[in-house]
Design an enzyme around this catalytic site. Structure first.
Site, PDB file in Angstrom:
ATOM      1  N   ASP A 112       0.853  -1.189   0.000  1.00  0.00           N
ATOM      2  CA  ASP A 112       0.000   0.000   0.000  1.00  0.00           C
ATOM      3  C   ASP A 112       0.888   1.238   0.000  1.00  0.00           C
ATOM      4  O   ASP A 112       1.787   1.357   0.817  1.00  0.00           O
ATOM      5  CB  ASP A 112      -0.870  -0.037   1.268  1.00  0.00           C
ATOM      6  CG  ASP A 112      -1.965   1.011   1.260  1.00  0.00           C
ATOM      7  OD1 ASP A 112      -3.105   0.660   1.599  1.00  0.00           O
ATOM      8  OD2 ASP A 112      -1.681   2.177   0.939  1.00  0.00           O
ATOM      9  N   ASP A 161      -3.610   2.646  -5.453  1.00  0.00           N
ATOM     10  CA  ASP A 161      -2.405   2.676  -4.603  1.00  0.00           C
ATOM     11  C   ASP A 161      -2.167   1.379  -3.823  1.00  0.00           C
ATOM     12  O   ASP A 161      -1.401   1.362  -2.873  1.00  0.00           O
ATOM     13  CB  ASP A 161      -2.481   3.849  -3.617  1.00  0.00           C
ATOM     14  CG  ASP A 161      -3.563   3.648  -2.564  1.00  0.00           C
ATOM     15  OD1 ASP A 161      -4.499   2.873  -2.815  1.00  0.00           O
ATOM     16  OD2 ASP A 161      -3.460   4.251  -1.489  1.00  0.00           O
ATOM     17  N   GLU A 162      -2.810   0.297  -4.209  1.00  0.00           N
ATOM     18  CA  GLU A 162      -2.658  -0.955  -3.475  1.00  0.00           C
ATOM     19  C   GLU A 162      -2.574  -2.146  -4.419  1.00  0.00           C
ATOM     20  O   GLU A 162      -3.279  -2.185  -5.426  1.00  0.00           O
ATOM     21  CB  GLU A 162      -3.908  -1.230  -2.624  1.00  0.00           C
ATOM     22  CG  GLU A 162      -4.008  -0.492  -1.339  1.00  0.00           C
ATOM     23  CD  GLU A 162      -5.366  -0.762  -0.705  1.00  0.00           C
ATOM     24  OE1 GLU A 162      -5.574  -1.877  -0.207  1.00  0.00           O
ATOM     25  OE2 GLU A 162      -6.214   0.142  -0.759  1.00  0.00           O
TER      26      GLU A 162
END
Length: 419
Positions: free
Chosen positions: A6, A101-102
């Site tokens: 993350d 974003d992960e």
DNA sequence: TCTGGGGTCCTAGGACCC
DNA sequence: TCTGGGGTCCTAGGACCC
């Protein structure tokens, strides 16, 4: 074992990569129209700026602490995201890009001790190549990896990496607040709280049948995942979307029909593009308009209408045509519209479209036109070639007063470095 | 003055079939 | 008094995620 990687405060981190003077300072990134806070640096969190807070309510804090504020810059964040994902893909044969974003990585075959080193290598490599800091959580299921990620971010002594193993699982779960569990939202949190369930361990210890009754099979899966029983597989290739929605709030309210029609045409065209991108066609279209619900002093109106098209399509021409047909029917004079949108659904693969007996459209020809249009726009930039209905005024455009440059996607915006 | 955008899954209940 | 048994499809609403 799965790893969840993350990116820390992702949008803020993207801004910092290209402006290191922001390091150590409170920074926030706002949603479209410079509306709400959607990303905060640790310094901004420490000041007490909540997620989702409207920016205008923060004016005093922003001045007092000299907080740096940015409009959302999706070309930049999207491009940085794909750089990070490309690097992560080097570290595992199986990767699921879960959000901008992960990502989940499959780390099958590593031992705990190796995992620690491997995670550190991933973290260091991403930072070295992109400047984006990440945290990594590792666990036997995706839900446990998510839980580990919480501690990777929260415990400063973890240095951004946390591994939940069979041995330490109960200890970690006893420290994990129930509302931080992946899959437990606000409503279930309230309900569980009422029964005294405070931590993930409390939840694991509940009777499975009780959870099934109160929270359906979704809750049961979360419980099993927390116990280390896999219920959610890695999704290595994203499934096609079943609905596609393009909607925006306007920078200024719109009452003029022709401006609204321009905006809706652009949203419709964007839906069509997304359909073609995933090789699908849609047969249902909905258009909605809504006034500003926060302006109690103005008359309120909202309406949506759904139309089933005779043949599933991904043609910009057709989708705009139906969208405008709906808009003509729902538009009412005398209102100030704040937001509109187009949603297409009933999506099928473009090679499995049910044709119609009385269809009058030369679809083969239309597809070729669309292909040519996409190719031109890909080569020369978005909307180089577009349908006239989309207009050129863009008076409905977003408010973006604090926009940073498109450092990585626009020649004119490339950063200059003086040595 | 000002308040984001885009998705998924599950269930209950109604309508329908034989 | 009593009224079969076994299915599917669709939709609205609720819950969740980033």
């Amino acid at each position: 074992m799965y790893a969840l990687v993350d990116c820390n405060n992702f949008y803020v981190s993207c801004e910092r990569v290209f402006d290191p003077s922001l390091n150590g300072k409170p920074v926030v990134v706002l949603s479209n129209n410079d509306g709400c806070v959607i990303s905060r640096s640790n310094e901004a969190k420490a000041i007490g700026i909540p997620m989702g807070k409207p920016a205008f309510e923060l004016k005093e804090l922003i001045e007092k602490y000299n907080i740096k504020v940015f409009s959302t810059n999706f070309p930049l964040y999207g491009d940085m995201s794909s750089r990070v994902m490309n690097i992560l893909a080097e570290f595992s044969p199986e990767i699921e890009i879960y959000s901008i974003d992960e990502a989940f990585l499959n780390l099958k075959g590593y031992k705990y001790i190796e995992l620690q080193d491997y995670a550190k290598k991933i973290k260091d490599t991403v930072y070295l190549y992109t400047g984006i800091p990440v945290s990594i959580g590792i666990g036997a299921t995706k839900t446990l990896a998510k839980a580990a990620e919480y501690f990777a971010k929260k415990d400063s002594k973890s240095k951004g990496i946390c591994i939940i193993s069979d041995e330490n699982r109960k200890e970690y779960l006893s420290r994990l607040p129930i509302d931080e569990v992946w899959g437990i939202g606000r409503q279930h949190y309230k309900m569980l709280n009422k029964y005294g369930v405070k931590t993930a361990l409390d939840f694991v210890n509940l009777r499975p049948q009780w959870i099934r009754n109160q929270m359906t099979v979704v809750g049961s899966k979360t419980q099993e995942e927390l116990m280390g029983i896999e219920c959610f597989d890695l999704e290595t290739s994203p499934p096609s979307k079943k609905n596609i929605c393009v909607s925006r709030s306007f920078g200024n309210m719109i009452s003029d029909y022709s401006l609204l029609a321009e905006a809706v045409s652009n949203f419709a065209a964007s839906c069509a593009e997304k359909l073609r991108h995933q090789h699908s066609c849609a047969s249902t279209i909905m258009v909605f308009v809504i006034t500003n619900r926060f302006r109690k002093d103005l008359p309120q109106y909202s309406k949506n209408v759904i139309v089933n098209m005779p043949v599933a399509t991904n043609s910009t021409f057709e989708i705009i045509k139906y969208a405008l047909f709906i808009l003509r029917n729902i538009y009412k004079d005398g209102y100030q519209y704040k937001k509109a949108g187009v949603i297409v659904s009933n999506i099928v693969p473009d090679n499995a479209v049910q044709t119609a007996l009385f269809d009058e459209i030369d679809r083969e020809k239309q597809n070729k036109v669309m292909l040519a249009m996409d190719n031109i726009n890909k080569k020369y930039g978005r909307n180089t070639l577009k349908v006239a209905a989309m207009g050129k005024h863009r008076e409905w455009k977003l408010k973006q007063e604090k926009l940073s440059r498109a450092y990585t996607t626009k020649w004119q915006d490339i950063i200059n470095v003086k040595v």
